[in-house]
Design a protein around this motif. Structure first.
Motif, PDB file in Angstrom:
ATOM      1  N   GLY A 162      23.504  16.412 -22.430  1.00  0.00           N
ATOM      2  CA  GLY A 162      24.290  17.603 -21.608  1.00  0.00           C
ATOM      3  C   GLY A 162      24.562  19.050 -22.965  1.00  0.00           C
ATOM      4  O   GLY A 162      24.575  18.142 -24.399  1.00  0.00           O
ATOM      5  N   PRO A 163      24.792  20.080 -23.002  1.00  0.00           N
ATOM      6  CA  PRO A 163      25.399  21.173 -23.989  1.00  0.00           C
ATOM      7  C   PRO A 163      26.733  20.494 -24.918  1.00  0.00           C
ATOM      8  O   PRO A 163      26.920  19.494 -24.008  1.00  0.00           O
ATOM      9  N   ASN A 164      26.304  21.361 -25.787  1.00  0.00           N
ATOM     10  CA  ASN A 164      28.293  20.818 -26.322  1.00  0.00           C
ATOM     11  C   ASN A 164      29.384  21.291 -25.511  1.00  0.00           C
ATOM     12  O   ASN A 164      29.129  21.926 -24.618  1.00  0.00           O
ATOM     13  N   GLY A 165      29.975  20.409 -25.901  1.00  0.00           N
ATOM     14  CA  GLY A 165      30.960  20.908 -25.278  1.00  0.00           C
ATOM     15  C   GLY A 165      31.221  20.375 -23.395  1.00  0.00           C
ATOM     16  O   GLY A 165      32.080  20.975 -22.908  1.00  0.00           O
ATOM     17  N   SER A 166      30.039  19.488 -23.235  1.00  0.00           N
ATOM     18  CA  SER A 166      30.146  18.750 -21.157  1.00  0.00           C
ATOM     19  C   SER A 166      30.662  17.830 -21.000  1.00  0.00           C
ATOM     20  O   SER A 166      30.518  17.092 -20.397  1.00  0.00           O
ATOM     21  N   GLY A 167      31.542  17.238 -21.982  1.00  0.00           N
ATOM     22  CA  GLY A 167      31.995  16.355 -22.130  1.00  0.00           C
ATOM     23  C   GLY A 167      31.381  14.484 -22.929  1.00  0.00           C
ATOM     24  O   GLY A 167      32.302  13.656 -21.880  1.00  0.00           O
ATOM     25  N   LYS A 168      30.060  14.374 -23.319  1.00  0.00           N
ATOM     26  CA  LYS A 168      29.887  13.343 -23.127  1.00  0.00           C
ATOM     27  C   LYS A 168      30.852  12.147 -24.625  1.00  0.00           C
ATOM     28  O   LYS A 168      30.837  11.241 -24.313  1.00  0.00           O
ATOM     29  N   THR A 169      30.832  12.912 -25.334  1.00  0.00           N
ATOM     30  CA  THR A 169      32.201  12.475 -26.706  1.00  0.00           C
ATOM     31  C   THR A 169      33.093  12.110 -25.962  1.00  0.00           C
ATOM     32  O   THR A 169      33.722  10.675 -26.014  1.00  0.00           O
ATOM     33  N   THR A 170      33.980  12.035 -24.567  1.00  0.00           N
ATOM     34  CA  THR A 170      35.090  11.956 -24.399  1.00  0.00           C
ATOM     35  C   THR A 170      34.936  10.695 -23.395  1.00  0.00           C
ATOM     36  O   THR A 170      35.580  10.182 -23.109  1.00  0.00           O
ATOM     37  N   LEU A 171      34.072  11.031 -22.294  1.00  0.00           N
ATOM     38  CA  LEU A 171      33.196  10.184 -22.087  1.00  0.00           C
ATOM     39  C   LEU A 171      33.025   8.815 -22.722  1.00  0.00           C
ATOM     40  O   LEU A 171      33.915   7.889 -22.520  1.00  0.00           O
TER      41      LEU A 171
ATOM     42  N   SER B  28      40.978  14.779 -18.297  1.00  0.00           N
ATOM     43  CA  SER B  28      41.763  16.169 -18.584  1.00  0.00           C
ATOM     44  C   SER B  28      42.474  16.398 -20.435  1.00  0.00           C
ATOM     45  O   SER B  28      43.075  15.283 -20.682  1.00  0.00           O
ATOM     46  N   PHE B  29      42.126  17.884 -20.925  1.00  0.00           N
ATOM     47  CA  PHE B  29      43.247  17.289 -22.217  1.00  0.00           C
ATOM     48  C   PHE B  29      44.040  18.923 -21.966  1.00  0.00           C
ATOM     49  O   PHE B  29      43.781  20.345 -21.761  1.00  0.00           O
ATOM     50  N   GLY B  30      45.141  18.708 -21.995  1.00  0.00           N
ATOM     51  CA  GLY B  30      46.242  20.408 -21.496  1.00  0.00           C
ATOM     52  C   GLY B  30      44.871  20.746 -19.916  1.00  0.00           C
ATOM     53  O   GLY B  30      45.232  19.867 -18.667  1.00  0.00           O
ATOM     54  N   GLY B  31      44.861  22.101 -20.028  1.00  0.00           N
ATOM     55  CA  GLY B  31      43.814  22.322 -18.681  1.00  0.00           C
ATOM     56  C   GLY B  31      42.892  22.024 -18.911  1.00  0.00           C
ATOM     57  O   GLY B  31      41.918  22.366 -17.864  1.00  0.00           O
ATOM     58  N   VAL B  32      41.863  21.429 -19.944  1.00  0.00           N
ATOM     59  CA  VAL B  32      40.530  21.657 -20.281  1.00  0.00           C
ATOM     60  C   VAL B  32      40.156  20.095 -19.458  1.00  0.00           C
ATOM     61  O   VAL B  32      40.799  19.565 -19.796  1.00  0.00           O
ATOM     62  N   VAL B  33      39.712  20.555 -17.504  1.00  0.00           N
ATOM     63  CA  VAL B  33      38.962  19.592 -17.482  1.00  0.00           C
ATOM     64  C   VAL B  33      37.858  18.850 -18.659  1.00  0.00           C
ATOM     65  O   VAL B  33      36.411  19.514 -17.927  1.00  0.00           O
ATOM     66  N   ALA B  34      38.041  18.041 -18.732  1.00  0.00           N
ATOM     67  CA  ALA B  34      36.810  17.471 -20.107  1.00  0.00           C
ATOM     68  C   ALA B  34      35.575  16.480 -19.418  1.00  0.00           C
ATOM     69  O   ALA B  34      34.764  16.480 -19.480  1.00  0.00           O
ATOM     70  N   ASN B  35      35.945  15.795 -18.336  1.00  0.00           N
ATOM     71  CA  ASN B  35      35.310  14.586 -17.668  1.00  0.00           C
ATOM     72  C   ASN B  35      35.885  15.082 -16.404  1.00  0.00           C
ATOM     73  O   ASN B  35      36.794  14.729 -16.284  1.00  0.00           O
TER      74      ASN B  35
HETATM   75  P1  ADP Z   1      30.738  16.812 -25.594  1.00  0.00           P
HETATM   76  O1  ADP Z   1      30.826  15.784 -26.843  1.00  0.00           O
HETATM   77  O2  ADP Z   1      29.254  17.400 -25.245  1.00  0.00           O
HETATM   78  O3  ADP Z   1      30.221  18.042 -27.060  1.00  0.00           O
HETATM   79  P2  ADP Z   1      33.907  16.809 -25.504  1.00  0.00           P
HETATM   80  O4  ADP Z   1      33.759  15.622 -24.677  1.00  0.00           O
HETATM   81  O5  ADP Z   1      33.895  17.255 -27.306  1.00  0.00           O
HETATM   82  O6  ADP Z   1      32.018  17.052 -25.993  1.00  0.00           O
HETATM   83  O7  ADP Z   1      34.296  17.742 -25.038  1.00  0.00           O
HETATM   84  C1  ADP Z   1      34.425  18.691 -23.967  1.00  0.00           C
HETATM   85  C2  ADP Z   1      35.760  19.239 -24.267  1.00  0.00           C
HETATM   86  O8  ADP Z   1      37.221  18.672 -24.300  1.00  0.00           O
HETATM   87  C3  ADP Z   1      35.769  20.712 -24.521  1.00  0.00           C
HETATM   88  O9  ADP Z   1      35.987  21.733 -24.044  1.00  0.00           O
HETATM   89  C4  ADP Z   1      36.966  20.156 -25.666  1.00  0.00           C
HETATM   90  O10 ADP Z   1      36.774  21.302 -26.379  1.00  0.00           O
HETATM   91  C5  ADP Z   1      37.867  19.361 -24.483  1.00  0.00           C
HETATM   92  N1  ADP Z   1      38.240  18.263 -25.464  1.00  0.00           N
HETATM   93  C6  ADP Z   1      37.968  16.934 -25.773  1.00  0.00           C
HETATM   94  N2  ADP Z   1      38.743  16.483 -26.867  1.00  0.00           N
HETATM   95  C7  ADP Z   1      39.464  17.208 -27.165  1.00  0.00           C
HETATM   96  C8  ADP Z   1      41.301  17.108 -27.289  1.00  0.00           C
HETATM   97  N3  ADP Z   1      41.672  15.530 -27.920  1.00  0.00           N
HETATM   98  N4  ADP Z   1      41.779  18.296 -27.618  1.00  0.00           N
HETATM   99  C9  ADP Z   1      41.793  18.369 -26.537  1.00  0.00           C
HETATM  100  N5  ADP Z   1      40.438  18.855 -26.321  1.00  0.00           N
HETATM  101  C10 ADP Z   1      39.619  18.371 -26.274  1.00  0.00           C
END
Ligand code: ADP
Ligand code: MG
Length: 253
Positions: free
Chosen positions: A37-46, A13-20
């Motif tokens: 997965g759609p934009n914002g689905s958490g791919k880069t985070t993973l 999670s990032f703050g309140g956002v559950v990314a994965n």
């Molecule tokens: P994708 O690569 O699938 O487009 P991301 O992994 O970049 O998705 O983002 C997933 C979610 O996590 C989004 O809502 C994004 O705004 C949030 N997020 C990603 N990185 C950060 C970060 N460093 N700080 C806060 N929120 C983040």
């Protein structure tokens, strides 16, 4: 067939956002695994979690059976896992060969090695890999003068310089002229078949995934939505709905 990477129940999670949320997946050795997965689905985070860019909140990540979720990027890179970025990271004022040489410290003992003279073997390797990606004739050009697609190929060759076991590619075809995409796909495939490098590829473009990946995972809203062959995933109703509901274009950008 063994798995190079095993992700188990990973949440971030990032703050309140559950990314994965509770993601489990496998990256088998010698294959191309796709992540869509759609934009914002958490791919880069993973990807960031796997390569050690940030800590995970829960779960486990293993590389060749070794827990790596508490390791940092350089340590994981030395084990043989590298990534490329959505934006290219080349040294735009240097020529291609210099970029290749400067990319080497990932696998050696720190950046001081950057200042040692390079041996004939290293120079040959740089030339061979520039040839592999089709940039040999441009090897002495300033990399900032290359087209965006060629810069992506250079970045790919730079990663190969380090002889990774697995390479994580974040949207390798993004921003590339559609006519050059097939050439890039061919190079990526050959990295697996000829150089034995396992690939884990985030890809926005569905036709590219169909051509490139042996198996595909789809994320939506930070969760794993579907897994299977490219055909199975493409025809999965949940995936189609996620595409329609999200911002993922089926054809191109
Ligand atoms: P994708 O690569 O699938 O487009 P991301 O992994 O970049 O998705 O983002 C997933 C979610 O996590 C989004 O809502 C994004 O705004 C949030 N997020 C990603 N990185 C950060 C970060 N460093 N700080 C806060 N929120 C983040
Ligand atoms: Mg992303």
């Amino acid at each position: 067939m063994s798995n190079l990477i095993e992700v188990r129940n990973v949440s971030k999670s990032f703050g309140g956002v559950v990314a994965n949320r509770d993601i489990s997946l496998d990256v088998p050795e010698g294959r191309v695994t796709g992540l869509i997965g759609p934009n914002g689905s958490g791919k880069t985070t993973l990807f960031n979690s796997i390569v050690g860019y940030h800590p995970i909140d829960e779960g486990s990540i293993q590389f060749e059976g070794q827990e790596i979720s508490d390791m940092m990027v350089p340590e994981i890179a030395r084990l043989g896992m590298l990534r490329t970025f959505q934006q290219t990271r080349i040294y735009s004022k240097m020529d291609c060969v210099k970029n290749m040489l400067i990319s080497l410290p990932h696998r050696t003992e720190g950046y001081s090695s950057m200042f040692k003279p390079y041996g004939a073997e290293t120079m040959e390797k740089a030339d061979r890999l520039l040839e592999f990606v089709g940039l040999y004739s441009k090897r002495h050009l300033i990399s900032g003068d290359l087209s965006f697609g060629q810069q992506k190929l250079l970045e790919f060759a730079m990663a190969l310089m380090n002889e990774p076991k697995v390479l994580l590619l974040d949207e390798p075809t993004a921003g590339i002229n559609p006519t050059l995409i097939n050439g890039l796909i061919d190079r990526l495939r050959r990295a697996t078949t000829e150089l034995g490098i396992t690939l884990f590829v985030i890809e926005h473009n569905m036709p590219v995934v169909m051509n490139l990946a042996d198996n595909v995972y789809c994320l939506a809203n930070g969760r794993l939505l579907a897994h299977g062959t490219p055909d199975e995933v493409q025809n999965d109703e949940r995936v189609i709905n996620a595409y329609l509901g999200g911002h993922l274009e089926m054809e191109d950008h």
